[in-house]
Scaffold this active site. Structure first.
Site, PDB file in Angstrom:
ATOM      1  N   ASP A  22      -2.654  -0.932   5.878  1.00 21.19           N
ATOM      2  CA  ASP A  22      -2.845  -0.299   6.965  1.00 21.19           C
ATOM      3  C   ASP A  22      -4.599  -0.025   7.412  1.00 21.19           C
ATOM      4  OD1 ASP A  22      -3.443   1.978   5.406  1.00 21.19           O
ATOM      5  OD2 ASP A  22      -1.965   2.935   6.584  1.00 21.19           O
TER       6      ASP A  22
ATOM      7  N   ASP B 240      -7.298  -2.952   3.018  1.00 22.74           N
ATOM      8  CA  ASP B 240      -6.481  -4.150   2.880  1.00 22.74           C
ATOM      9  C   ASP B 240      -6.582  -5.712   3.408  1.00 22.74           C
ATOM     10  OD1 ASP B 240      -4.580  -2.112   1.547  1.00 22.74           O
ATOM     11  OD2 ASP B 240      -4.437  -1.224   3.454  1.00 22.74           O
TER      12      ASP B 240
ATOM     13  N   ASP C  10       0.841  -1.381   0.091  1.00 17.50           N
ATOM     14  CA  ASP C  10       0.029  -0.148  -0.071  1.00 17.50           C
ATOM     15  C   ASP C  10       0.847   1.265  -0.255  1.00 17.50           C
ATOM     16  OD1 ASP C  10      -2.359   1.549   0.103  1.00 17.50           O
ATOM     17  OD2 ASP C  10      -2.001   1.539   2.424  1.00 17.50           O
TER      18      ASP C  10
END
Length: 906
Positions: A643, A647, A339
């Site tokens: 986070d 996700d 990410d």
């Protein structure tokens, strides 16, 4: 599977964002000024249920504990315990069962539970909500909301359900947990295109997100499992958790070894009874001895200890492991899907660029920390010598509602992140917040609103002058400007030139604000839209970005050297993703695939491109999950970092799910196998290095143990085939296997990282645990050990020694050969014969000292004679035994030199 996921994504949510708010109100039969009545609320709750996520019945603690024993490695240990019990050696039986129990406890404590991820997502739902029912406002539990309820939102609220916005007044909602965007999203009420991704649905407010600014009213369109978070919760529950490469390899290795040992034992039993005419009872005990000799009983324990040491080392490097075998999996990673927000970047907006009439300058520093300089190209810039730059910084500081606070070097913004970045830039320029606000007190303001896209504040200084500062979207501010502020005062404004500046900043992935000012009559106490509609003087442009971490840039380069591909998968815009990818120096940074493009690509088309494209933008949770699954289908061992709640499905599916510890949501942490305590991508690279070390040390332990077991088994096999006396009894073999072998092999778990660990490519996912080279080494050492054991046994008998004495010599020879082999196996391919290398490991020295002490007790202690039928060894035979160990070491060192010469010639 991936096609089904995409179909589910299309059907998961209705297109509320594409419908006018009036049509949504009509659909739910609700008046936005009155709300639902209680009778209708009751009917809808009966139909739709409570506004909470369904909770599956969790496994009991007993079932979770018993599940830790479903492992072939544990089965090997249990078999070893059974064999020792059959031999009547109860102490060793208790020791082995103790190892099994410790391993189960570690697994029970360390392993994450799938239901924890669902509970963490449920915890994100708002506890309270302000709702309009029957024309009256109520504050009630969010669980009581039903579709069609009218909910009022204000700054600080957590959105209690999925809502179609009816009104939005300066409303901004932070959706990073769902979209990955660094800043709060400005909300509006107009419908958007039906195919718009979640981050572009401006008329929607989603459950679990946070209102940071303004007020709004919305119609509830989804509750409980029908919300966006509910959809992600279903994805998490449906995702298959994969076993680790090491456990797959060890399971295959255990099946192969167990099958080979049982097959050989059966053949030996038949040979002994049918061909040699041995008594079945005697033959059976010989077969038991063969099984004890051939099975490396200590291997599972060494595996657990080696992994546990890796966990401990990683904890000191900011990486918390939640499932023990994942330590080794890190070492085989071929792809890291990361990410962007909070992982590769700090998730802290900062001013990167300032453009004034005098030119363009770059702002240095990290995040909200008010330390850093200004540069024009490569030349340092002093803001005190550039009044136009100072004026721009002062305007950003005063036209601002945020506050910036620092504690122990950690700086936090209270308010809008972009406003916090403006304060940090002003502090870098030498301005002081309290001094500037005291010298230029605010009298009035026009708050930011998504409709007019700017904020204006009226100030008076202590000389009696009044002025307005305006900041906002360039298209809203630039059109109201009549001039630009230069170094000598007002200058002619060239709109086309400033449009080019705006385009250049945006192309670099920066969010652009325009800042302007206007003199006001000294008696003015209010500011209205007419005051700022024209006559502004442009002070400049501000380019903001969530920049990549400096350590992340270095870590990406380290990954490239280690043969690991880094792919950035983010919910942010394509331009921002491309700019950050370029700064990180990712491969193919210019090529970006967006979520909309993914929607129109089938699995076959995406599979052809997923290996080469490293930047994915505006993606949904299904997209992330689909990308991870396709990469795994191509044979890659994949890590996923993240986070946010968005996700969680991909984190659970990945071979290694890595969550951020500081800013990560609990849902992300519970779906992961590893948590990075400092949210630093560089910590992941250090974890990969440790993972490779763990695998190297496990391989060394296997190469250490198998030849010893092979040598023992070969000695018994030779004795049976040729009708000779066993050189070592089964109980003596067990002593060697469970005491000296394990103690020495444990030392290998503490070996340091090989110098080339991060300069070699990751091993293939299907690579066998035992390579051709290791097979050769195992066979060679097993043959040498069998020769040493059988040789000294036969020579002792020939010299008139008793059977007990000869067997004692044989056992001590085996242990001494183990000690010398330990120093050789620490360096598999390079010579060990240097003082620095021989004695560089404290663990090895300590292990040798412990084993030597235990072996002396084994040989000379009277009570050990009763247990193992041992006899004292005289000095002459002791010297002879040591020389056999030295001979083994010398042969192996010569073999290493020979293999290196062959490698150079080829």
């Amino acid at each position: 599977m991936n096609e089904a996921l995409r179909d589910q994504a299309r059907l998961a949510t209705a297109d509320w964002h594409a419908r006018p708010a009036e049509a949504v109100a009509e659909h739910w039969a609700v008046g936005p000024e009155r709300g639902l009545d209680e009778a209708e609320v009751t009917r809808r709750r009966e139909r739709h249920g409570s506004n909470c996520l369904p909770e599956a019945r969790p496994r009991s603690a007993l079932k979770r504990f018993l599940a830790q024993f479903r492992n072939l490695l544990i089965y090997v240990l249990l078999c070893a315990a059974l064999i020792t019990a059959m031999l009547g050696h109860w102490v060793d039986t208790v020791v082995i069962l103790g190892v099994v129990l410790v391993n189960a406890v570690i697994g029970f404590v360390q392993e994450g539970k799938a239901e924890d991820a669902l509970r963490a997502i449920r915890a994100m739902l708002s506890a309270r909500a302000m709702v309009l029912r029957a024309g009256r406002q109520y504050t009630l539990s969010a669980e009581e909301l039903v579709p069609g309820d009218i909910v009022l939102l204000q700054a600080g609220d957590r959105v209690p359900a999925d809502m179609r916005l009816w009104r939005a007044r300066g409303l901004q909602i932070e959706e990073a947990a769902l979209t990955g965007e660094s800043v709060a999203q400005e909300k509006a009420t107009d419908p958007v295109a039906g195919e718009a991704v979640l981050g572009d649905r401006l008329g929607m407010a989603y459950s679990g997100t946070l209102v940071t600014h303004g007020q709004g009213t919305g119609i509830v369109v989804g509750t409980g499992a029908d919300t966006e978070i509910g959809r992600i919760s279903r994805l998490v529950s449906q995702v298959e958790t994969l076993t680790t490469p090491l456990l797959r390899q060890m399971a295959t290795f255990s099946r192969w070894l167990t099958g080979a040992v049982l097959g050989l034992a059966a053949l030996i039993f038949l040979f002994g009874t049918l061909w040699r005419g041995m008594a079945p009872g005697e033959t059976f005990m010989t077969v038991v001895g063969l099984a004890v000799a051939a099975i490396p009983e200590g291997l599972p324990a060494i595996l657990t200890v080696t992994l546990a040491i890796g966990v401990q080392r990683l904890a000191g490097r900011q990486a918390i492991i939640r499932r023990l075998p994942v330590v080794e999996t890190l070492g085989s990673l071929g792809v890291i899907c990361s990410d962007k927000t909070g992982t590769l970047t700090r998730n802290e907006m900062m001013v990167r660029s300032l453009v004034t009439a005098a030119g363009h300058c770059t702002v240095e520093g990290e995040g909200y920390r008010p330390r850093g300089g200004f540069r024009e190209g490569d030349v340092p810039l002093d803001p005190d010598r550039h009044p136009g730059l100072t004026r721009l910084l002062r305007a950003g500081l005063l036209c601002n509602d945020a506050t910036l606070e620092g504690s122990d070097g950690d700086w936090q913004v209270h308010g809008d992140p972009m406003e916090g970045a403006l304060i940090a830039a002003a502090l870098k320029g030498g301005l002081e917040t309290d001094d500037e606000r005291a010298a230029n007190p605010r009298t009035d303001l026009i708050p930011f609103d998504a409709e007019h896209k700017f904020m204006a504040t009226l100030h008076h200084d202590h000389r009696g002058e009044a002025f307005v500062y305006v900041k906002g979207a360039p298209e809203a501010v630039l059109g109201a400007c009549r001039a630009v502020w230069g170094e000598q005062g007002e200058e002619t404004l060239d709109p086309e030139a400033w449009e080019r500046h705006i385009e250049a900043l945006a192309a670099g992935g920066q969010r652009v604000l325009a800042v302007a000012c206007k003199a006001m009559p000294s008696h003015a106490q209010e500011v209205d839209f007419a005051d700022v509609a024209s006559g502004l003087v442009l002070l400049g442009l501000v380019g903001l970005i969530d920049p990549p971490r400096e350590e992340a840039i270095r870590a990406v380069a380290d990954c490239r050297e280690a043969g690991i591909r880094v792919k950035m998968i983010t919910g942010d815009h394509a331009g921002t993703a491309r700019a950050i990818a370029a700064q990180l120096d990712l491969a193919n940074a210019d090529e970006v695939i967006t979520g909309q493009q993914l929607e129109h690509m089938d699995d076959e088309a995406l599979a052809r491109r997923v290996g080469d494209v490293d930047v994915y933008a505006r993606v949904s949770p299904e997209h992330k999950l689909r990308l991870v699954t396709l990469l795994q289908a191509q044979g890659d061992i994949v890590a996923m970092t993240g986070d946010g709640v968005n996700d969680a499905p991909a984190l659970k599916r990945a071979d290694v799910g890595i969550a951020m510890g500081k800013k990560g949501t609990e849902a992300a942490k519970e779906a992961s196998e590893m948590v990075i305590a400092d949210d630093n991508f560089a910590s992941i690279v250090r974890a990969v290095e440790q993972g490779r070390t763990v695998y190297d040390n496990l391989k060394k332990a296997i190469v250490f143990l198998l030849p010893i077991n092979g040598g023992e088994a070969m000695s018994i096999l030779v004795a049976v085939l040729f009708g000779l006396t066993l050189p070592i009894t089964p109980v003596q073999i067990l002593w060697v296997n469970m005491v000296s072998s394990v103690a020495l092999a444990m030392a290998l778990a503490f070996e340091a990282t090989e110098p080339d660990a991060m300069r070699r490519p990751p091993r293939p996912a299907d690579e066998a645990m035992i390579s051709g080279f290791l097979l050769w080494r195992i066979a060679l050492v097993a043959l040498l050990m069998a020769a040493g054991v059988f040789g000294i046994f036969r020579l002792a008998l020939a010299d008139g020694a008793s059977l007990a004495e000869a067997r004692t010599y044989a056992v001590n020879t085996l242990v001494v050969m183990e000690i010398f082999y330990l120093f050789s196996v620490r360096f598999l391919r390079t010579p060990s014969l240097t003082w620095e290398r021989m004695f560089s490991s404290r663990a090895a020295i300590l292990a040798v000292a412990v084993v030597a002490a235990l072996q002396l007790m084994f040989t000379y202690a009277p009570f050990m004679s009763g247990l193992f039928d041992t006899r004292p060894v005289d000095l002459a035979h002791g010297i002879e035994i040591v020389f056999i160990g030295v001979g083994l070491f010398a042969v192996l060192e010569v073999e290493k030199l020979w293999l290196r010469r062959l490698a150079r010639r080829s």
